[in-house]
Design an enzyme around this catalytic site. Structure first.
Site, PDB file in Angstrom:
ATOM      1  N   HIS A  98       0.798  -1.220   0.000  1.00 28.55           N
ATOM      2  CA  HIS A  98       0.000   0.000   0.000  1.00 28.55           C
ATOM      3  C   HIS A  98       0.833   1.273   0.000  1.00 28.55           C
ATOM      4  O   HIS A  98       0.362   2.316  -0.483  1.00 28.55           O
ATOM      5  CB  HIS A  98      -0.955   0.011   1.202  1.00 28.55           C
ATOM      6  CG  HIS A  98      -2.232  -0.719   0.953  1.00 28.55           C
ATOM      7  ND1 HIS A  98      -2.402  -2.058   1.235  1.00 28.55           N
ATOM      8  CD2 HIS A  98      -3.422  -0.304   0.434  1.00 28.55           C
ATOM      9  CE1 HIS A  98      -3.621  -2.436   0.908  1.00 28.55           C
ATOM     10  NE2 HIS A  98      -4.264  -1.389   0.413  1.00 28.55           N
ATOM     11  N   GLY A  99       2.018   1.251   0.541  1.00 29.21           N
ATOM     12  CA  GLY A  99       2.773   2.501   0.552  1.00 29.21           C
ATOM     13  C   GLY A  99       4.147   2.362   1.174  1.00 29.21           C
ATOM     14  O   GLY A  99       4.428   1.415   1.914  1.00 29.21           O
TER      15      GLY A  99
END
Length: 468
Positions: free
Chosen positions: A325-326
């Site tokens: 996700h990041g």
């Protein structure tokens, strides 16, 4: 170009649909596919021209490797080498663009070095189209029937409704649909249903998510500290914003897909009704869960090698999900927290103990809400600001004495005043009722929902999952 923009709704989408079906009507099927690929690449490069180079290289390399893997003249060792090259190419590219600066900055902090940060522009949708092409590589290695030509493969990767933020589709569910003869003609039932689902998604985004965002942004980005009520308003606002924003995007993608007679997989199934954390992940971002199960959990051994390794595999899956996700410790913490909860839930479940569903729901929704704080915050420090505010139980006395009205004044001043506009507030509440109560069962509401959503399009705001 955004789904929630006038140029997309009134120009790009209708023109693309008209030309696509017009070409198919005169049996120009290859040209119709080519048109859809060109339109999709235009849609993608609209955000930044350099994206076109990246996705073109990615498509060429992955298609070449996939074709080699489908060729029977290579032995097992050669095929495994091709598979490794494909996996390294995709994950290496994702790592470079998404995680290079994160790793380098952490090395600099840990070792006192001074390596240069590149501040690389994160290409939109790279996490999504990378995973889709990984699935193509792996499925080709498993000798699934993926003998489609280059044009079909380009369409599988670039199909604009799901290109930037999913749902994550698999080649076996997408490629055959573009070949089906019945899908090459306009289906007015699909067109009507698609417009309805698109309108629901648009309303979720522009009426609900973008409105609630004002409160989440005020708490996360504009205030140095938060009291108990402010912190919970901030966290709950983001929990709702994220759901309506991301599920709204997926609804729009599914609706557009239906207009082209393409069925995209569902990505949400009322996740906030879940009574345990496992159920939540069966209902939230379902196509990511499917990908992680098929291409990580099962290859790790799944539940076939004993309970300890099963728990390990589950934790790894959620840690990987956080990293996907990041690039930040907040995402790693978020993934680890969900991984721990999944492990605890499995141990509890295997013990034979049961929990009242209402209590289970209360625990689950609160855990999810708290974990989203790490997901939204820019840094761990920002997350702890909100978490600390949420833990100030003693400030409940402010509510009892109505002192909270004074305490909350700065918070609402920083929230762009939807509450001061009674008409907007009524439309917001009415839209929530329609969307939550009616679902997808009342297509006669399409004109009303579409019209109201169009009115709310002011400055088209990016979708939250564009950042991932």
């Amino acid at each position: 170009m955004l789904f929630n923009s006038y140029e997309f709704i009134f120009l790009f989408l209708p023109i693309t649909l008209i030309v696509y079906f017009w070409l198919n009507k005169y049996n120009k099927n290859k040209l119709a596919k080519a048109w859809l690929v060109i339109a999709s690449l235009y849609f993608y490069s609209y955000f930044h021209k350099s994206y076109l180079i990246l996705i073109t290289i990615s498509i060429l390399v992955n298609y070449f490797i996939g074709q080699k893997l489908s060729n029977n003249k290579y032995n097992i060792i050669q095929r495994k080498m091709l598979l490794i090259i494909g996996v390294v190419f995709n994950l290496g590219g994702l790592g470079y663009f998404k995680y290079y600066d994160f790793f380098v900055s952490n090395i600099n902090s840990l070792l006192g070095t001074n390596f240069t940060l590149l501040h690389i522009l994160l290409p939109l949708g790279i996490s999504f189209f990378t995973f889709q092409q990984l699935s193509f590589i792996v499925d080709s290695y498993k000798r699934y029937d993926l003998t489609y030509d280059f044009l079909d493969y380009c369409l599988f990767v670039t199909f604009f409704p799901q290109l930037i933020a999913g749902p994550i589709v698999l080649p076996t569910e997408m490629l055959p649909q573009f070949e089906a003869e019945e899908n090459k003609k306009i289906n007015w039932e699909n067109m009507n249903k698609g417009l309805y689902i698109f309108s629901i998604g648009l309303a979720k985004k522009v009426i609900i998510a973008d409105t609630i965002a004002n409160f989440a942004n005020a708490g996360f980005d504009m205030m140095d500290k938060l009291n108990f009520v402010e912190a919970w308003l901030t966290s709950v606002s983001y929990t709702l914003q994220l759901y309506f924003d991301f599920s709204g995007y997926c609804d729009m993608a599914i609706g557009i897909g239906l207009m082209f007679n393409i069925i995209l997989p569902a990505n949400f199934n009322s996740p906030y009704k879940s009574t345990n954390i496992q159920e939540f992940w069966k209902r939230w971002h379902m196509t990511l869960g499917r990908f992680m199960t098929n291409y990580l959990y099962i290859p790790l051994g799944g539940n076939r090698k004993g309970e300890i390794k099963t728990l390990r595999n589950l934790f790894i899956v959620f840690l990987a999900s956080g990293i996907w996700h990041g690039a930040g410790w907040n995402f790693i913490i978020w993934g680890m927290l969900h991984g721990i909860c999944i492990v605890v839930h499995r141990v509890w479940k295997n013990s034979g103990r049961k929990l009242n569903k209402l209590i289970g729901w209360f625990i689950t929704i609160n855990l999810v809400n708290i974990f989203w704080v790490f997901f939204r915050a820019q840094t761990v420090t920002d997350a702890m600001k909100v978490i600390n505010g949420m833990m100030k139980i003693l400030e409940l006395r402010l509510i009892y004495n109505f002192e909270i009205l004074i305490e909350l004044k700065p918070f609402f001043q920083r929230s762009v005043g939807i509450l001061n506009n009674k008409i907007n507030l009524l439309i917001l509440l009415f839209s929530v009722i329609i969307i939550l109560k009616k679902g997808r069962d009342n297509e006669e509401l399409t004109p009303f929902i579409f019209f109201i959503a169009i009115i709310f399009i002011r400055n088209a705001a990016n979708f939250l999952y564009f950042n991932f």
